[in-house]
Design a protein around this motif. Structure first.
Motif, PDB file in Angstrom:
ATOM      1  N   THR A  31      -8.500  -2.107  -1.491  1.00 18.21           N
ATOM      2  CA  THR A  31      -7.451  -1.647  -0.576  1.00 18.21           C
ATOM      3  C   THR A  31      -6.769  -0.411  -1.145  1.00 18.21           C
ATOM      4  O   THR A  31      -7.062   0.014  -2.254  1.00 18.21           O
ATOM      5  N   LYS A  90      -0.525  -4.848   7.828  1.00 17.82           N
ATOM      6  CA  LYS A  90      -1.755  -5.263   7.143  1.00 17.82           C
ATOM      7  C   LYS A  90      -1.545  -5.419   5.634  1.00 17.82           C
ATOM      8  O   LYS A  90      -2.098  -6.328   5.011  1.00 17.82           O
ATOM      9  N   CYS A 109       2.651   0.383   0.680  1.00 17.30           N
ATOM     10  CA  CYS A 109       1.623   0.340   1.722  1.00 17.30           C
ATOM     11  C   CYS A 109       1.389   1.743   2.251  1.00 17.30           C
ATOM     12  O   CYS A 109       2.288   2.335   2.860  1.00 17.30           O
ATOM     13  N   GLU A 112      -2.320   3.446   6.550  1.00 17.70           N
ATOM     14  CA  GLU A 112      -3.348   2.595   7.167  1.00 17.70           C
ATOM     15  C   GLU A 112      -3.109   1.104   6.911  1.00 17.70           C
ATOM     16  O   GLU A 112      -3.728   0.260   7.548  1.00 17.70           O
ATOM     17  N   TYR A 113      -2.191   0.768   6.000  1.00 15.29           N
ATOM     18  CA  TYR A 113      -1.823  -0.626   5.746  1.00 15.29           C
ATOM     19  C   TYR A 113      -0.380  -0.910   6.191  1.00 15.29           C
ATOM     20  O   TYR A 113       0.163  -1.958   5.873  1.00 15.29           O
ATOM     21  N   GLY A 116       0.380   3.087  10.419  1.00 18.40           N
ATOM     22  CA  GLY A 116      -0.672   4.020  10.784  1.00 18.40           C
ATOM     23  C   GLY A 116      -0.225   5.363  11.308  1.00 18.40           C
ATOM     24  O   GLY A 116       0.873   5.834  11.034  1.00 18.40           O
ATOM     25  N   LYS A 117      -1.126   5.974  12.100  1.00 17.88           N
ATOM     26  CA  LYS A 117      -0.895   7.318  12.635  1.00 17.88           C
ATOM     27  C   LYS A 117       0.309   7.372  13.554  1.00 17.88           C
ATOM     28  O   LYS A 117       1.020   8.363  13.591  1.00 17.88           O
ATOM     29  N   GLN A 127       2.282   8.358  10.105  1.00 21.99           N
ATOM     30  CA  GLN A 127       1.631   8.544   8.801  1.00 21.99           C
ATOM     31  C   GLN A 127       2.555   8.286   7.609  1.00 21.99           C
ATOM     32  O   GLN A 127       2.401   8.902   6.564  1.00 21.99           O
ATOM     33  N   SER A 129       4.053   6.244   4.403  1.00 20.92           N
ATOM     34  CA  SER A 129       3.828   5.204   3.400  1.00 20.92           C
ATOM     35  C   SER A 129       5.136   4.437   3.266  1.00 20.92           C
ATOM     36  O   SER A 129       6.217   5.026   3.289  1.00 20.92           O
TER      37      SER A 129
END
Length: 197
Positions: A31, A90, A109, A112-113, A116-117, A127, A129
């Motif tokens: 991951t 996720k 995270c 993508e975890y 997301g976009k 985008q 974190s």
């Protein structure tokens, strides 16, 4: 309760992370999620997919100091969700099964975890974190729904709720007694509705 007392280096590479890297963060295998244990939990048991996890947390956008979310508004400051079923970001579904009761950790995270976009406007930009501080207060098996049980288990669940209600009633906790009786009623109704063999 929690605050952004920890921050991950924005320059941390996956190689640093997997080797125990900067500030003691570890990359969860396979991951992009980073985890650092802040206080060790008790026992060896860990939540499994489908368990109910009870957590306290704060969430910040990486690089910002002010939290955009926390478990504080929830009852007792605890947030509950089913593990591994996509009810949370996720990254949490990956991190929570690695934790023990009472463990507190810092989690990063990548988008993508997380959200997301698209992000999660207005709190989380696209985008982004996210940095979390999470404490696994407890976890338990999810109570099965009425239709998932055999008649014998329906009766047992109804009787368990009735017993909890009786105990609360005897101690003078009328609200808890009512809640327990109400929780048990659907199980007993389903049991009584079953045709005899």
């Amino acid at each position: 309760f929690f605050g952004p007392a920890w921050m991950l280096s924005p320059e941390m590479t996956p190689a640093e992370s997997s080797a125990g890297g900067a500030d003691g963060f570890e990359l969860l295998p396979g991951t992009g999620v980073l985890k650092k244990v802040l206080s060790v939990g008790a026992g060896e048991d860990r939540p499994q997919t489908g368990n109910v996890a009870c957590v306290r947390y704060t969430a910040t956008i990486h690089g910002e100091a002010a939290p955009f979310d926390s478990s504080e508004p929830n009852q007792d400051g605890v947030y509950e969700f089913l593990v591994g079923l996509g009810h949370v970001v996720k990254g949490w579904d990956l991190v929570i099964p690695t934790m023990r009761r009472g463990e507190r950790c810092a989690v990063r995270c990548p988008p993508e975890y997380a959200y997301g976009k698209a992000g999660n406007p207005p709190s989380v930009p696209p985008q982004a974190s996210l940095d979390y501080e999470v404490e696994l207060v407890d976890f338990r098996e999810r109570e099965r729904q009425v239709w998932e049980l055999t008649p014998e288990n329906q009766l047992a669940a109804g009787e368990r709720h009735k017993s909890e209600g009786n105990t609360a009633f005897r101690s003078g906790d009328w609200q808890a007694a009512r809640a327990a009786y109400n929780a048990g009623t659907p199980y007993l109704r389903a049991f009584l509705a079953e045709p005899s063999a």
